[in-house]
Design an enzyme around this catalytic site. Structure first.
Site, PDB file in Angstrom:
ATOM      1  N   ARG A 172       0.523  -1.683   0.165  1.00  0.00           N
ATOM      2  CA  ARG A 172      -0.068  -0.073   0.304  1.00  0.00           C
ATOM      3  C   ARG A 172       1.050   1.185   0.314  1.00  0.00           C
ATOM      4  O   ARG A 172       1.970   0.666   0.683  1.00  0.00           O
ATOM      5  CB  ARG A 172      -0.441   0.410   1.222  1.00  0.00           C
ATOM      6  CG  ARG A 172      -1.946  -1.067   1.221  1.00  0.00           C
ATOM      7  CD  ARG A 172      -3.282  -0.684   2.545  1.00  0.00           C
ATOM      8  NE  ARG A 172      -2.228  -0.740   3.456  1.00  0.00           N
ATOM      9  CZ  ARG A 172      -1.742   0.209   5.040  1.00  0.00           C
ATOM     10  NH1 ARG A 172      -2.191   1.128   4.121  1.00  0.00           N
ATOM     11  NH2 ARG A 172      -1.147  -0.480   5.639  1.00  0.00           N
ATOM     12  N   TYR A 212      -1.708  -3.556  -7.345  1.00  0.00           N
ATOM     13  CA  TYR A 212      -1.429  -4.541  -4.997  1.00  0.00           C
ATOM     14  C   TYR A 212      -2.463  -4.427  -4.000  1.00  0.00           C
ATOM     15  O   TYR A 212      -2.628  -3.235  -3.872  1.00  0.00           O
ATOM     16  CB  TYR A 212       0.050  -4.337  -4.493  1.00  0.00           C
ATOM     17  CG  TYR A 212       0.913  -5.504  -4.059  1.00  0.00           C
ATOM     18  CD1 TYR A 212       1.269  -6.280  -4.691  1.00  0.00           C
ATOM     19  CD2 TYR A 212       0.485  -5.323  -2.639  1.00  0.00           C
ATOM     20  CE1 TYR A 212       2.064  -7.418  -3.811  1.00  0.00           C
ATOM     21  CE2 TYR A 212       1.531  -6.512  -1.885  1.00  0.00           C
ATOM     22  CZ  TYR A 212       1.800  -7.512  -2.228  1.00  0.00           C
ATOM     23  OH  TYR A 212       2.510  -8.394  -1.987  1.00  0.00           O
ATOM     24  N   LYS A 219      -9.823  -2.755   2.985  1.00  0.00           N
ATOM     25  CA  LYS A 219      -8.805  -1.490   3.091  1.00  0.00           C
ATOM     26  C   LYS A 219     -10.089  -0.139   2.572  1.00  0.00           C
ATOM     27  O   LYS A 219      -9.839   0.760   3.595  1.00  0.00           O
ATOM     28  CB  LYS A 219      -8.045  -0.810   2.902  1.00  0.00           C
ATOM     29  CG  LYS A 219      -6.885  -2.198   3.115  1.00  0.00           C
ATOM     30  CD  LYS A 219      -6.802  -2.724   4.977  1.00  0.00           C
ATOM     31  CE  LYS A 219      -5.834  -4.031   5.600  1.00  0.00           C
ATOM     32  NZ  LYS A 219      -5.576  -4.333   7.145  1.00  0.00           N
ATOM     33  N   SER A 256       0.225  -3.484  12.633  1.00  0.00           N
ATOM     34  CA  SER A 256       0.832  -4.602  11.900  1.00  0.00           C
ATOM     35  C   SER A 256       1.919  -5.019  12.897  1.00  0.00           C
ATOM     36  O   SER A 256       2.846  -4.702  13.756  1.00  0.00           O
ATOM     37  CB  SER A 256       1.623  -4.021  10.475  1.00  0.00           C
ATOM     38  OG  SER A 256       2.312  -2.937  10.880  1.00  0.00           O
ATOM     39  N   LYS A 275      -1.585 -10.635  13.875  1.00  0.00           N
ATOM     40  CA  LYS A 275      -2.854 -10.137  14.926  1.00  0.00           C
ATOM     41  C   LYS A 275      -3.867 -11.628  13.677  1.00  0.00           C
ATOM     42  O   LYS A 275      -4.919 -12.552  14.811  1.00  0.00           O
ATOM     43  CB  LYS A 275      -3.729  -9.441  13.745  1.00  0.00           C
ATOM     44  CG  LYS A 275      -5.026  -9.169  13.761  1.00  0.00           C
ATOM     45  CD  LYS A 275      -5.694  -7.328  13.973  1.00  0.00           C
ATOM     46  CE  LYS A 275      -5.690  -7.202  12.940  1.00  0.00           C
ATOM     47  NZ  LYS A 275      -6.439  -6.269  12.010  1.00  0.00           N
ATOM     48  N   ASN A 295      -2.136 -13.690  13.510  1.00  0.00           N
ATOM     49  CA  ASN A 295      -2.834 -15.933  14.049  1.00  0.00           C
ATOM     50  C   ASN A 295      -2.743 -15.936  15.509  1.00  0.00           C
ATOM     51  O   ASN A 295      -3.303 -17.047  15.791  1.00  0.00           O
ATOM     52  CB  ASN A 295       0.055 -15.411  14.678  1.00  0.00           C
ATOM     53  CG  ASN A 295       0.894 -15.774  14.062  1.00  0.00           C
ATOM     54  OD1 ASN A 295       0.066 -15.758  12.687  1.00  0.00           O
ATOM     55  ND2 ASN A 295       2.161 -15.774  14.013  1.00  0.00           N
ATOM     56  N   ASP A 350      -8.990  -9.771   9.778  1.00  0.00           N
ATOM     57  CA  ASP A 350      -8.654  -8.829   9.940  1.00  0.00           C
ATOM     58  C   ASP A 350      -9.634  -7.169  10.132  1.00  0.00           C
ATOM     59  O   ASP A 350      -9.425  -6.122  10.448  1.00  0.00           O
ATOM     60  CB  ASP A 350      -8.307  -8.395   8.323  1.00  0.00           C
ATOM     61  CG  ASP A 350      -7.322  -7.205   8.225  1.00  0.00           C
ATOM     62  OD1 ASP A 350      -6.245  -7.059   9.192  1.00  0.00           O
ATOM     63  OD2 ASP A 350      -7.541  -6.246   6.524  1.00  0.00           O
ATOM     64  N   ARG A 371       2.406 -11.747  -0.404  1.00  0.00           N
ATOM     65  CA  ARG A 371       0.571 -12.131   0.491  1.00  0.00           C
ATOM     66  C   ARG A 371       0.390 -13.825   0.541  1.00  0.00           C
ATOM     67  O   ARG A 371       0.507 -14.043  -0.825  1.00  0.00           O
ATOM     68  CB  ARG A 371       0.103 -11.277   0.431  1.00  0.00           C
ATOM     69  CG  ARG A 371       0.324  -9.717   0.682  1.00  0.00           C
ATOM     70  CD  ARG A 371      -0.118  -9.701   2.189  1.00  0.00           C
ATOM     71  NE  ARG A 371      -0.116  -8.718   2.427  1.00  0.00           N
ATOM     72  CZ  ARG A 371      -0.248  -7.650   3.612  1.00  0.00           C
ATOM     73  NH1 ARG A 371      -1.250  -7.851   4.235  1.00  0.00           N
ATOM     74  NH2 ARG A 371       0.377  -7.153   4.095  1.00  0.00           N
ATOM     75  N   GLY A 419      -0.208 -19.505  21.539  1.00  0.00           N
ATOM     76  CA  GLY A 419      -1.453 -20.539  21.953  1.00  0.00           C
ATOM     77  C   GLY A 419      -0.888 -20.323  23.800  1.00  0.00           C
ATOM     78  O   GLY A 419      -2.537 -20.395  24.728  1.00  0.00           O
TER      79      GLY A 419
END
Ligand code: TSX
Ligand code: MN
Length: 644
Positions: free
Chosen positions: A115, A255, A264, A306, A310, A312, A331, A423, A550
């Site tokens: 971005r 992109y 976004k 970032s 997040k 995960n 997200d 990505r 975890g």
């Protein structure tokens, strides 16, 4: 009148394909047209009953002058056809069918990899309405510039018309968008990331509002000119949002967030404006479902800048025996107050557009398992066997890699094999722990909202806000340490309020006020409790003090218990900065962490906090008079408490 879908379309007499066009007929229904077909009465009318959509498409065809117009139906066949076409053109590489079925690698132009915030604009009538966190340009000036950029910009290309729905089909919280793009890569990604095509178009009746989104890679082709694998126009890139008229115009980049306009641009920037007008919240948040060992189900949302993991967290494997975590979203969350005074969340997306580097069977097995088939990979490395690889996927890279630029790569190359912002695009339905409620039209009731950051010092492992207002201040105070050179100085701690700094589509001070307003409308008992969390606290030697991953479920479990506990239950202790975990209240059974470390994790340094508050005050000053007065009141009280 019933909406007419693309699949029920039979060509009107005036639109009977000529010999030249007949070869473009795709599948059983005609969806490819020449630009001369489009103005003809009956052609688009047979595709949609929405007259605004018809006139908008006609207008953009005459502006962009594509060779062809392709009305996307969102079918699997269409996806495969566009992927195959892109392979033929040299834009996509098909991965080995046995290793990674129905999946493709795409390499972008090296100048179009992320971005571009410097070229992203909020074009409100008044500059004040864009606020200090956005680039602003006068809407009529910007429109004039865009008319120039888009004029004949699709020459030699196909214009794809992509109807999509953000949110579950049929949900009262969902929004319809239509993206026009000249990039097949965009179409394929939108197929995974949104409810795309016929299912969205079917919801668009005569008067249904939709958000028009226009995108071009900005590289028209002269007659007979050879295309490049990733057309783009970095010098002319511009991503413009018009909050008053709810339009998105994106030029020059193919992109991710610059080009997949549902994500976004729509689901955060434009949606945040709609949310402020309509009384809800559009947030950069994961949504997770947690079932405890007593089979009680609760839902949590969390905003993280970032490099905080997040995705995960959104699909982690809890280490508490009998506890289950499932993913509703990784997200974006749209949060609506319900009639019962609770806050309900939907995930407007249908897939994951995640950062690949660092994703492994160790850090995120459920993401890895989501990537086994039907995926797109952008700017990752290619193995000789025709599979993908990225830094962190395995300890040892396979031999014979081709890097994201298409060059042979070894660990001695001195570069990374995958681009750091490489990505994956994966359907959410493929996640082994996707929650049943992922498609729930009424959303899920939220019990706790987390605000996180990567903070080596200062911020405790967890802290519960004593009020909605204090929680909103926690959100506004989010800051995080930078880990990638691309984002500035590595190690520097940057403010990122609500993890929304680049995504608030209006004045951030007004956005903070809107959060306070939404809280006033919630039931004091039913409203979610707000927490600040920090998985990244380090000791004197720079070692992470909390095991994370975890084991974060232990913090979530504490938060949910604390959210519904009375003070008498002694799960938390009051402090100048909020309610901290009481000694022994976070379950650490079965993990190797001593009580002393836990005590440090749940504590704060008053001297550091005085500096933290001063830093936040300075930052908040940049918002001027739009800043809610309650912020400095709470900070004053905290400072006073710290003195005594
Ligand atoms: O994603 C992370 N999470 C959230 C997981 C559910 N990461 C990865 C970095 C972000 C992209 C984390 N890294 C987390 C975390 O909670 N915590 C840390 C810090 C850390 C790193 C390594 C260890 C421990 C903590 N390793 C050992 O203790 C062996
Ligand atoms: Mn994001």
């Amino acid at each position: 009148m019933q909406p007419v879908s693309a699949s029920s379309y039979a060509p009107a007499p005036c639109a009977v394909p000529t010999q030249a066009h007949a070869q473009h007929e795709v599948g059983p229904m005609r969806k490819v047209f020449s630009k001369e077909d489009i103005p003809q009465e009956g052609v688009l009318e047979a595709w949609t009953v929405n007259s605004d959509l018809i006139s908008w498409v006609r207008e953009k065809v005459s502006l962009c002058t594509p060779d062809e117009v392709y009305l996307c139906d969102g079918s699997d066949e269409e996806y495969t056809e566009l992927c195959d076409l892109s392979v033929e053109k040299g834009s996509f590489i098909k991965l080995d069918e046995t290793l990674r079925p129905n999946s493709y690698l795409v390499r972008s132009d090296p100048d179009d990899v992320a971005r571009v915030e410097s070229k992203t604009f909020i074009c409100s009538e008044s500059k004040e309405d864009a606020g200090p966190t956005n680039n602003w340009k006068d809407p009529s000036v910007m429109k004039h510039e865009l008319q120039g950029k888009f004029s004949e910009c699709m020459k030699g290309r196909t214009m794809y018309v992509i109807p999509f729905c953000m949110g579950p089909i049929g949900s009262p919280m969902s929004k319809i968008g239509v993206e026009i793009s000249d990039s097949p890569y965009v179409v394929c990604n939108m197929k995974i990331m949104t409810r795309m095509g016929e299912q969205a178009l079917d919801k668009l009746t005569e008067a249904t509002p939709f958000i028009p989104c226009i995108h071009s890679v900005g590289q028209p082709l002269a007659h007979g000119e050879q295309d490049v694998p990733w057309p783009c126009n970095p010098d002319e890139t511009c991503i413009a949002h018009f909050p008053e008229t709810k339009e998105i115009w994106s030029f020059g980049s193919g992109y991710g967030g610059n080009a997949l306009l549902g994500k976004k641009c729509l689901a955060l920037r434009i949606a945040s404006v709609m949310a402020s007008e309509e009384g809800w919240l559009a947030e950069h948040m994961l949504i997770l479902k947690i079932t405890n060992s007593d089979s009680e189900v609760k839902f949590i949302t969390g905003a993280f800048p970032s490099a905080c993991g997040k995705t995960n967290l959104a699909m982690h494997t809890p280490t508490i025996p009998g506890c289950k975590v499932e993913c509703v979203g990784d997200d974006i969350a749209w949060l609506h107050p319900g009639d019962d005074g609770k806050l309900y969340a939907i995930n407007p997306e249908a897939g994951f557009f995640g950062v690949a580097p660092g994703t492994s069977m160790e850090s995120n097995p459920n993401a890895m398992k989501s990537l086994t088939e039907n995926c797109l990979f952008t700017n990752v490395a290619l193995t000789p066997a025709g599979d993908v690889w990225w830094e962190g996927m395995t300890d040892v890279p396979p031999d014979g890699l081709i890097d994201w630029r298409g060059n042979p790569w070894t660990p001695e190359s001195g570069t990374t094999a995958a681009h750091p912002n490489a990505r994956f695009t994966a359907p959410a339905s493929q996640c082994p722990v996707i929650a049943d409620e992922f498609d729930a039209p009424d959303g899920v009731p939220i019990s706790a909202i987390l605000f996180g950051g990567r903070r080596p010092g200062t911020i405790p492992l967890a802290c519960m806000a004593r009020s909605w207002e204090e929680g909103v201040l926690m959100g506004a105070s989010v800051s995080s340490q930078k880990t990638a050179a691309a984002e500035g100085t590595v190690g520097e701690i940057r403010h990122d309020p609500f993890a929304m700094k680049p995504f608030i589509g209006y004045n951030a001070g007004d956005y903070f006020r809107h959060w306070l307003e939404v809280g006033k409308g919630l039931d004091p008992e039913g409203a979610p409790k707000i927490f600040s969390v920090n998985w990244f606290r380090q000791d004197q030697e720079g070692n992470f003090m909390w095991p994370g991953f975890g084991d974060n479920s232990r913090v979530l479990e504490w938060a949910l218990k604390a959210a519904s506990a009375s003070e008498a239950e002694k799960l938390y202790v009051d402090s100048p900065i909020g309610l901290l975990p009481a000694p022994g209240s976070i379950d650490t059974r079965g993990i190797n962490i001593d009580a002393g470390t836990m005590e440090k994790l749940a504590s704060f340094d008053p001297t550091k906090w005085e500096a933290e508050i001063a830093g936040n005050r300075d930052y908040f000053e940049t918002f001027g008079k739009t800043l809610p007065p309650v912020f400095s009141k709470i900070l004053d009280a905290m400072e006073e408490d710290l003195q005594v």
